[in-house]
Scaffold this motif. Structure first.
Motif, mmCIF file in Angstrom:
data_model
loop_
_atom_site.group_PDB
_atom_site.id
_atom_site.type_symbol
_atom_site.label_atom_id
_atom_site.label_comp_id
_atom_site.label_asym_id
_atom_site.label_seq_id
_atom_site.Cartn_x
_atom_site.Cartn_y
_atom_site.Cartn_z
ATOM 1 N N ILE A 172 10.652 13.936 -16.438
ATOM 2 C CA ILE A 172 10.970 12.740 -15.962
ATOM 3 C C ILE A 172 12.978 12.732 -16.414
ATOM 4 O O ILE A 172 12.933 12.123 -15.334
ATOM 5 C CB ILE A 172 9.834 11.440 -16.063
ATOM 6 C CG1 ILE A 172 8.436 12.203 -15.141
ATOM 7 C CG2 ILE A 172 10.657 10.518 -16.708
ATOM 8 C CD1 ILE A 172 7.878 11.235 -15.813
ATOM 9 N N GLY A 173 12.427 12.747 -17.799
ATOM 10 C CA GLY A 173 14.607 12.796 -18.032
ATOM 11 C C GLY A 173 15.004 13.341 -17.021
ATOM 12 O O GLY A 173 15.899 13.011 -17.162
ATOM 13 N N LEU A 187 15.563 11.856 -13.788
ATOM 14 C CA LEU A 187 16.397 10.771 -13.777
ATOM 15 C C LEU A 187 17.850 10.882 -13.897
ATOM 16 O O LEU A 187 18.373 10.590 -13.052
ATOM 17 C CB LEU A 187 16.136 10.053 -15.125
ATOM 18 C CG LEU A 187 17.012 8.704 -15.395
ATOM 19 C CD1 LEU A 187 16.340 7.351 -14.141
ATOM 20 C CD2 LEU A 187 16.672 7.941 -16.556
ATOM 21 N N ILE A 188 18.640 11.688 -14.707
ATOM 22 C CA ILE A 188 19.750 12.322 -14.571
ATOM 23 C C ILE A 188 20.059 12.423 -12.750
ATOM 24 O O ILE A 188 21.187 13.125 -12.603
ATOM 25 C CB ILE A 188 19.726 13.371 -15.179
ATOM 26 C CG1 ILE A 188 19.734 12.783 -17.483
ATOM 27 C CG2 ILE A 188 22.303 13.536 -15.117
ATOM 28 C CD1 ILE A 188 20.472 11.049 -16.559
ATOM 29 N N THR A 197 19.007 12.800 -10.084
ATOM 30 C CA THR A 197 18.662 11.498 -9.315
ATOM 31 C C THR A 197 20.298 10.918 -9.145
ATOM 32 O O THR A 197 20.760 9.844 -8.316
ATOM 33 C CB THR A 197 17.441 10.320 -9.193
ATOM 34 O OG1 THR A 197 18.356 10.214 -10.483
ATOM 35 C CG2 THR A 197 16.766 11.061 -8.899
ATOM 36 N N ILE A 198 20.820 10.453 -10.590
ATOM 37 C CA ILE A 198 22.437 10.080 -10.261
ATOM 38 C C ILE A 198 24.174 10.520 -10.257
ATOM 39 O O ILE A 198 23.784 10.143 -9.505
ATOM 40 C CB ILE A 198 22.748 9.633 -12.363
ATOM 41 C CG1 ILE A 198 21.649 8.445 -12.907
ATOM 42 C CG2 ILE A 198 23.696 9.039 -12.781
ATOM 43 C CD1 ILE A 198 21.639 8.345 -14.274
ATOM 44 N N VAL A 231 16.995 13.838 -20.991
ATOM 45 C CA VAL A 231 18.279 12.979 -20.144
ATOM 46 C C VAL A 231 19.174 13.281 -20.928
ATOM 47 O O VAL A 231 19.990 13.970 -20.450
ATOM 48 C CB VAL A 231 17.827 11.259 -20.936
ATOM 49 C CG1 VAL A 231 19.127 10.826 -20.375
ATOM 50 C CG2 VAL A 231 17.306 10.534 -19.592
ATOM 51 N N SER A 236 21.798 15.273 -18.703
ATOM 52 C CA SER A 236 23.570 14.541 -19.124
ATOM 53 C C SER A 236 24.648 16.244 -19.161
ATOM 54 O O SER A 236 25.550 16.213 -18.827
ATOM 55 C CB SER A 236 23.823 13.923 -19.781
ATOM 56 O OG SER A 236 22.766 12.887 -19.291
#
Length: 411
Positions: free
Chosen positions: A72-73, A76-77, A79-80, A353, A357
């Motif tokens: 999930i982490g 999330l990145i 999708t950004i 995340v 990142s």
């Protein structure tokens, strides 16, 4: 074969198929992590050993929280950065000259780290009086071949070999220096192998593969698969050769395998993957008290000298609830025994995340430091089925030393 194993192996095949696409990055964090955990779960649910047991639904849920939180982490990145233009792998390779460090300082750093390694090796040898490989009790000698503080310099083997590879890639002249660094790297690697430690060898190999993948055209998906298979077979054969046929059969009996003794040679690799998840599943049902960061931040207590004092004062058991000689639990056990369910969700989530990142920062604005750091973190991701390396003092030492060295060698 259970439906869990079928789904897991199909997941592995899909990831492999996706990796064959031309623009696909085989080292993206979500892809690597998902493949490792699909494979580990699929093998574990085959239940080829009588030491394994069926897990109740609640245990399955808790076991899956950590891997899902990490994904999930990373998602999330992802999708950004979904609609952003980041560099392709080919573009990073084509512009690798922009990543070039100060080669003279790379050479100096490699030599200094080599000297510190040899100094540490000699001091520890004088203290212990033996080298583990040639000891009558190699297991005990391996554990004793260290010294507080100075022993950290043994881990320089990772950066010495890594800096040698960087120098060879980015330096077009100075053949004599290249030969000198290669010889130094071979000597130091050989000396380190004599200590019977394996973590740094695997870390070094992975860092080299990641470096070559992002800076040259020599490493592609097919070559990565071939190299990985060759390495696995190599270490597997070396292990089998050292153990001998009698030891392999003893291990087969101790592990209570369900298949024929004709296939006893597969016992060790299978059990070393699957018993991590089995130990985790068994232990989360029994644990009653949490240690609130003692294991997650192991490096802090280790460097301060408080580790053993705290362990004795609170009567902490290093490997609780074991029913076999296999004593690892996967990375998520570290977070669970410290913080419970909150730990196996929050820490992997923010880990996903953070690593994702760094990965997209590497793709967006590549630097040699980002490639190196990402290789270090990717090592922890790959071995998350086995243990959490992020809290170990030797790993933190390697990361900090890497940052200091790159501050010195950067143009």
């Amino acid at each position: 074969m259970s439906w869990v194993s079928v789904i897991s192996f199909i997941g592995c095949l899909l990831i492999i198929a996706i990796s064959f696409r031309n623009k696909s990055d085989i080292f993206s964090p979500g892809k690597v992590f998902a493949f490792v955990w699909f494979l580990a779960i699929g093998l574990t649910d085959l239940k080829l050993s009588r030491l394994q047991h069926e897990w109740p639904p609640l245990v399955w849920i808790q076991l899956l929280i950590g891997p899902l939180a990490f994904l999930i982490g990373t998602g999330l990145i992802y999708t950004i950065y979904l609609n952003r233009n980041v560099n392709s792998i080919g573009a990073i390779r084509n512009n690798r000259n922009k990543l070039a460090p100060n080669n003279n300082r790379v050479f100096i750093a490699a030599v200094v780290l080599s000297v510190l390694f040899i100094f540490s090796y000699i001091i520890i040898f004088l203290k212990t009086g033996e080298i583990p490989l040639f000891s009558s009790k190699p297991g005990v000698a391996r554990a004793n071949f260290t010294m507080f503080g100075i022993g950290l310099f043994l881990h320089n083997v990772v950066l010495v070999v890594f800096l040698t590879a960087i120098y060879i890639i980015f330096e077009s002249n100075n053949k004599s220096r290249k030969v000198f660094l290669i010889i130094f790297s071979l000597i130091i690697s050989f000396l380190y192998i004599l200590t019977l430690q394996r973590y740094q060898i695997f870390l070094t190999i992975l860092l080299l593969i990641v470096l070559l993948y992002y800076t040259t055209f020599h490493v592609k998906f097919r070559t990565t698969i071939v190299v990985s298979v060759v390495l696995i077979i190599f270490f597997f054969l070396v292990s089998s050769f050292r153990a001998g046929e009698i030891i392999i059969l003893v291990l087969y009996k101790i592990s209570q395998m369900k298949y024929s003794p004709e296939y006893a040679i597969f016992t060790e690799p299978y059990m070393y993957v699957t018993m991590n998840l089995e130990n985790f599943a068994r232990s989360i049902e029994k644990i009653e008290q949490f240690s609130y960061g003692y294991y997650t931040f192991d490096f802090l207590t280790a460097i301060s000298g408080l580790k053993h004092w705290i362990s004795e004062y609170f009567a902490l058991v290093e490997n609780p609830f074991l029913i076999s000689s296999y004593n690892t639990y996967s990375a998520f056990w570290t977070y669970y025994r410290d913080f419970g369910v909150l730990g196996i969700f929050a820490i992997p989530f923010w880990g996903g995340v953070g690593i994702s990142s760094l990965y997209y920062s590497l793709r967006d604005k590549p630097t040699l430091l980002k490639i190196s750091l990402y290789g270090m973190l990717l090592y922890g991701v790959i071995f998350s089925f086995f243990n959490s390396v992020f809290g170990f003092l030797w790993f933190v030492y390697n990361v900090i030393t890497l940052l200091i060295v790159f501050k010195f060698i950067s143009k």
